[in-house]
Design a protein around this motif. Structure first.
Motif, PDB file in Angstrom:
ATOM      1  N   ALA A  20       0.823  -1.212   0.000  1.00 44.61           N
ATOM      2  CA  ALA A  20       0.000   0.000   0.000  1.00 44.61           C
ATOM      3  C   ALA A  20       0.857   1.261   0.000  1.00 44.61           C
ATOM      4  O   ALA A  20       1.879   1.343   0.665  1.00 44.61           O
ATOM      5  N   SER A  21       0.396   2.258  -0.773  1.00 48.40           N
ATOM      6  CA  SER A  21       1.057   3.563  -0.760  1.00 48.40           C
ATOM      7  C   SER A  21       0.473   4.449   0.340  1.00 48.40           C
ATOM      8  O   SER A  21       1.130   5.367   0.812  1.00 48.40           O
ATOM      9  N   ILE A  22      -0.769   4.164   0.742  1.00 47.45           N
ATOM     10  CA  ILE A  22      -1.396   4.920   1.828  1.00 47.45           C
ATOM     11  C   ILE A  22      -2.184   3.972   2.723  1.00 47.45           C
ATOM     12  O   ILE A  22      -2.784   3.006   2.252  1.00 47.45           O
ATOM     13  N   ALA A  23      -2.116   4.240   4.017  1.00 49.44           N
ATOM     14  CA  ALA A  23      -2.900   3.503   5.008  1.00 49.44           C
ATOM     15  C   ALA A  23      -3.635   4.535   5.859  1.00 49.44           C
ATOM     16  O   ALA A  23      -3.005   5.372   6.505  1.00 49.44           O
ATOM     17  N   ILE A  24      -4.967   4.491   5.797  1.00 51.08           N
ATOM     18  CA  ILE A  24      -5.789   5.457   6.537  1.00 51.08           C
ATOM     19  C   ILE A  24      -6.525   4.706   7.643  1.00 51.08           C
ATOM     20  O   ILE A  24      -7.267   3.764   7.378  1.00 51.08           O
ATOM     21  N   ASN A  46     -12.249   2.149  -6.242  1.00 52.65           N
ATOM     22  CA  ASN A  46     -11.012   2.910  -6.398  1.00 52.65           C
ATOM     23  C   ASN A  46      -9.766   2.083  -6.092  1.00 52.65           C
ATOM     24  O   ASN A  46      -8.682   2.633  -5.937  1.00 52.65           O
ATOM     25  N   GLY A  47      -9.926   0.770  -5.960  1.00 52.16           N
ATOM     26  CA  GLY A  47      -8.786  -0.101  -5.710  1.00 52.16           C
ATOM     27  C   GLY A  47      -8.243  -0.005  -4.300  1.00 52.16           C
ATOM     28  O   GLY A  47      -7.039  -0.122  -4.082  1.00 52.16           O
ATOM     29  N   VAL A  48      -9.135   0.189  -3.334  1.00 50.86           N
ATOM     30  CA  VAL A  48      -8.731   0.346  -1.932  1.00 50.86           C
ATOM     31  C   VAL A  48      -9.369  -0.771  -1.110  1.00 50.86           C
ATOM     32  O   VAL A  48     -10.554  -1.049  -1.258  1.00 50.86           O
ATOM     33  N   ASP A  49      -8.572  -1.411  -0.243  1.00 49.27           N
ATOM     34  CA  ASP A  49      -9.091  -2.412   0.686  1.00 49.27           C
ATOM     35  C   ASP A  49      -9.459  -1.736   1.992  1.00 49.27           C
ATOM     36  O   ASP A  49      -8.748  -0.842   2.455  1.00 49.27           O
ATOM     37  N   TYR A  50     -10.552  -2.185   2.591  1.00 51.96           N
ATOM     38  CA  TYR A  50     -10.982  -1.651   3.891  1.00 51.96           C
ATOM     39  C   TYR A  50     -11.171  -2.833   4.813  1.00 51.96           C
ATOM     40  O   TYR A  50     -11.965  -3.736   4.526  1.00 51.96           O
ATOM     41  N   VAL A  80      -8.809  -0.072   8.775  1.00 47.23           N
ATOM     42  CA  VAL A  80      -7.743   0.489   7.952  1.00 47.23           C
ATOM     43  C   VAL A  80      -8.143   0.426   6.486  1.00 47.23           C
ATOM     44  O   VAL A  80      -8.568  -0.624   5.988  1.00 47.23           O
ATOM     45  N   ALA A  81      -8.001   1.565   5.811  1.00 45.12           N
ATOM     46  CA  ALA A  81      -8.179   1.632   4.362  1.00 45.12           C
ATOM     47  C   ALA A  81      -6.788   1.638   3.742  1.00 45.12           C
ATOM     48  O   ALA A  81      -5.978   2.512   4.034  1.00 45.12           O
ATOM     49  N   LEU A  82      -6.513   0.647   2.905  1.00 46.42           N
ATOM     50  CA  LEU A  82      -5.200   0.509   2.272  1.00 46.42           C
ATOM     51  C   LEU A  82      -5.328   0.782   0.786  1.00 46.42           C
ATOM     52  O   LEU A  82      -5.968   0.023   0.060  1.00 46.42           O
ATOM     53  N   ASP A  86      -3.653   5.025  -6.283  1.00 43.67           N
ATOM     54  CA  ASP A  86      -3.852   6.472  -6.176  1.00 43.67           C
ATOM     55  C   ASP A  86      -4.230   6.834  -4.738  1.00 43.67           C
ATOM     56  O   ASP A  86      -5.376   6.623  -4.325  1.00 43.67           O
ATOM     57  N   PRO A  87      -3.290   7.382  -3.963  1.00 46.39           N
ATOM     58  CA  PRO A  87      -3.614   7.714  -2.575  1.00 46.39           C
ATOM     59  C   PRO A  87      -4.673   8.802  -2.453  1.00 46.39           C
ATOM     60  O   PRO A  87      -5.423   8.839  -1.477  1.00 46.39           O
ATOM     61  N   VAL A  88      -4.761   9.680  -3.446  1.00 38.43           N
ATOM     62  CA  VAL A  88      -5.751  10.763  -3.394  1.00 38.43           C
ATOM     63  C   VAL A  88      -7.164  10.183  -3.470  1.00 38.43           C
ATOM     64  O   VAL A  88      -8.071  10.647  -2.771  1.00 38.43           O
ATOM     65  N   ALA A  89      -7.366   9.161  -4.287  1.00 41.57           N
ATOM     66  CA  ALA A  89      -8.690   8.548  -4.422  1.00 41.57           C
ATOM     67  C   ALA A  89      -9.137   7.935  -3.099  1.00 41.57           C
ATOM     68  O   ALA A  89     -10.302   8.067  -2.706  1.00 41.57           O
ATOM     69  N   ALA A  90      -8.217   7.279  -2.407  1.00 36.43           N
ATOM     70  CA  ALA A  90      -8.562   6.689  -1.111  1.00 36.43           C
ATOM     71  C   ALA A  90      -8.921   7.781  -0.108  1.00 36.43           C
ATOM     72  O   ALA A  90      -9.916   7.673   0.611  1.00 36.43           O
TER      73      ALA A  90
END
Length: 173
Positions: A20-24, A46-50, A80-82, A86-90
């Motif tokens: 992951a490029s971003i972890a929220i 958006n290709g993000v796992d939650y 966690v959203a991984l 595109d980190p902006v989309a997440a």
């Protein structure tokens, strides 16, 4: 949950966090299952796992990844959203959901190893997406040759106008 299942969850989460490029990290206490399902669907587009995680398992999984600064901050109810591409989309998807749902909140994040607080995630969500930035850059790059060709085309056109005016002046005389 036995020890083997926990080890498997830790390995899966560690593998996802490593890519992951971003972890929220979010707080979802009091949010209905239907609302979380809507959020997951939007994130998946958006290709993000939650993933909802136990704090101890998340600490162990995140400790040896680029997002290790988050490991000590897992407390209470966390998910966690991984984001991978595109980190902006997440950030946009999570921030928009937080605006529409009072019980849901963004706690903090890690963008390629750098810690972001709630305001940082909000600021990231206001940036244009990767596609928009690429489109603007391509438009700028395309404008330079287009303007150059127009400029070069105006030189002969101006000469032609002068010659036409001289011809008209001689015919009138």
């Amino acid at each position: 949950m036995n020890r083997q299942e926990k080890a498997q969850i830790i390995e899966q989460l560690k593998e996802k966090a490593g890519r992951a490029s971003i972890a929220i990290v979010t707080d979802f206490k009091g949010v209905t299952v239907e609302d979380i399902t809507i959020l997951r669907d939007n994130l998946r587009k958006n290709g993000v796992d939650y993933q909802v995680v136990k704090n101890t398992l998340a600490r162990l999984a995140f400790d040896s990844t680029d997002h290790s600064e988050l490991a000590d901050k897992f407390k209470e109810t966390c998910a966690v959203a991984l984001g991978y591409d595109d980190p902006v989309a997440a950030a946009k998807t999570v921030s928009e959901f937080a605006k529409s749902n009072d019980k849901f909140s963004v706690r903090f994040a890690s963008l390629e190893g750098k810690y972001l607080d709630t305001e940082g995630v909000t600021a990231l969500s206001k940036l244009p997406s990767k596609e928009e930035l690429l489109g603007k850059a391509l438009g700028t790059m395309n404008a330079v040759p287009t303007n150059f060709v127009s400029l070069l085309a105006n030189v002969p056109r101006g000469l032609l106008n002068v010659l036409t005016a001289v011809k008209d002046q001689k015919e009138a005389a």
